[in-house]
Design a protein around this motif. Structure first.
Motif, PDB file in Angstrom:
ATOM      1  N   SER A  16       0.816  -1.223   0.000  1.00 13.08           N
ATOM      2  CA  SER A  16       0.000   0.000   0.000  1.00 13.08           C
ATOM      3  C   SER A  16       0.843   1.264   0.000  1.00 13.08           C
ATOM      4  CB  SER A  16      -0.909   0.019   1.224  1.00 13.08           C
ATOM      5  OG  SER A  16      -1.583  -1.190   1.357  1.00 13.08           O
ATOM      6  N   ASP A  97      -4.063   2.260   3.618  1.00 13.11           N
ATOM      7  CA  ASP A  97      -4.659   1.422   2.573  1.00 13.11           C
ATOM      8  C   ASP A  97      -5.605   2.177   1.646  1.00 13.11           C
ATOM      9  OD1 ASP A  97      -6.769   1.857   4.251  1.00 13.11           O
ATOM     10  OD2 ASP A  97      -6.835  -0.177   5.041  1.00 13.11           O
ATOM     11  N   VAL A 203      -6.876  -0.817  -0.949  1.00 17.91           N
ATOM     12  CA  VAL A 203      -6.261  -0.986  -2.265  1.00 17.91           C
ATOM     13  C   VAL A 203      -5.427  -2.248  -2.369  1.00 17.91           C
ATOM     14  CG1 VAL A 203      -6.153   1.334  -3.191  1.00 17.91           C
ATOM     15  CG2 VAL A 203      -4.443   0.619  -1.524  1.00 17.91           C
TER      16      VAL A 203
END
Ligand code: UDP
Ligand code: MG
Length: 310
Positions: A16, A97, A203
């Motif tokens: 991330s 994230d 993500v």
């Protein structure tokens, strides 16, 4: 020029971090009259998080800083370390994230700058992508803690928030070992504005929060911000006392009216003994939880230990 400190706790987030930094930079660079510093906190990650942070620091030595813990101390400790390290006039706390949309930063800064608010927080209005059972548990948690505690905990509030220096100092002045940030942010007071948004999934990487871990977190939150469970013993005790008086009266009257009534009720007696014994253990357990907290706090252990700082 105002300075904004961005505090980012990271635990096993090697994937991330390279996505997070440019995404936030893109937004903050458009805000006029603002310089930024980053304080990443490596919370004892087992992957290459620290290498990623070192790399980011060598590329932006003035801007990117990090604190690296000697082991995993938990997100609350990481937040505390980041807030302590931050030097900005404004401080924002973000997950790495990208579940906390960086696009809010502009609006948050403007709201604080206007002087009307001391803090701008965020609140998820839905939980798409999350297990139903987990969502149900969390909504129950907010319900219970707000009933039990004087401190109001806003349902769905994230840790993603921007605060003024004054509020950050207030948060830092609470030195308790068991830190429940949602409660602490609310306890210190100050005027907070909440921005609503829809849930965003992370993500990369995966969340470390299992349902069980969240449940324990919720229980700790209740013990940290409410003494209501301690009153349980008083209520249960009073209740069973009243019941036993009624029972005695019943037995005496029956004996007088019907002297020959035979002995019965072995099974119900065992059930009663188990019930009362269980309630006693439950109450002792609750008292024990609070004593445990006192014990940990009196040791005055540091909330985290730093191995490396840049
Ligand atoms: N985190 C941390 N220490 C931990 C667990 C999590 O610093 O022991 C960090 C993690 O890297 C992330 C943030 O806390 O930046 C939130 O964690 P996560 O995304 O797993 O939680 P969620 O967003 O699901 O509440
Ligand atoms: Mg997350």
């Amino acid at each position: 020029m105002d300075k904004l400190s961005i505090v980012v706790p990271c635990y096993n987030e090697e994937e991330s971090i390279p996505l997070f930094f440019p995404a936030v930079e893109k937004v903050v660079n458009t805000i006029e009259g603002l310089t930024t510093e980053y304080w990443f906190v490596n919370d004892g990650s087992a992957d290459h998080t620290l290498e990623e942070l070192r790399h980011l620091h060598t590329e932006n030595p003035e801007k990117v800083h990090y604190v690296s813990f000697s082991r995993n101390f938990g997100k609350e400790a990481a937040l505390y370390a980041g807030l302590q390290a931050a030097t900005g006039d404004y401080v924002v706390v973000m997950d790495v994230d990208l579940q906390d949309p960086p696009s809010f930063l502009t609006q948050m800064y403007e709201l604080l700058k206007s002087g009307e608010y001391d803090c701008v927080g965020t609140r998820r209005v839905d939980r798409t992508g999350e297990a139903k059972f987990k969502s149900f548990l969390s909504s129950q948690f907010y319900h219970v803690i707000n009933k039990l505690s004087q401190t109001n905990i806003v349902p769905g509030a994230r840790d993603y928030r921007m605060m003024t220096r004054q509020m950050v100092n207030a948060v830092l002045s609470l030195k308790e070992y068991d830190r429940f940030s949602k409660g602490i942010f609310s306890w210190v007071g100050f005027k907070t504005k909440y921005l609503d948004y829809h849930n965003v999934e992370r993500v990369a990487g995966e969340t470390d929060w299992s349902t069980w871990k969240l449940f324990k977190y919720a229980m700790n939150g209740i013990a940290d911000f409410s003494q209501a469970p301690l009153s349980l013993a008083v209520w249960l005790g009073s209740g069973s006392f009243v019941l036993s008086i009624l029972g005695i009266i019943f037995v005496i009257i029956r004996r007088l009216l019907e002297p020959s009534s035979s002995v019965f009720g072995w099974a119900s007696l065992v059930c009663l003994i188990l019930l009362i014994g269980g309630l006693q253990l439950l109450c002792i357990g609750i008292v024990g939880k609070y004593i445990g907290r006192i014990y940990i706090q009196t040791k005055r252990r540091p909330i985290y230990i730093i191995k490396e700082k840049q």
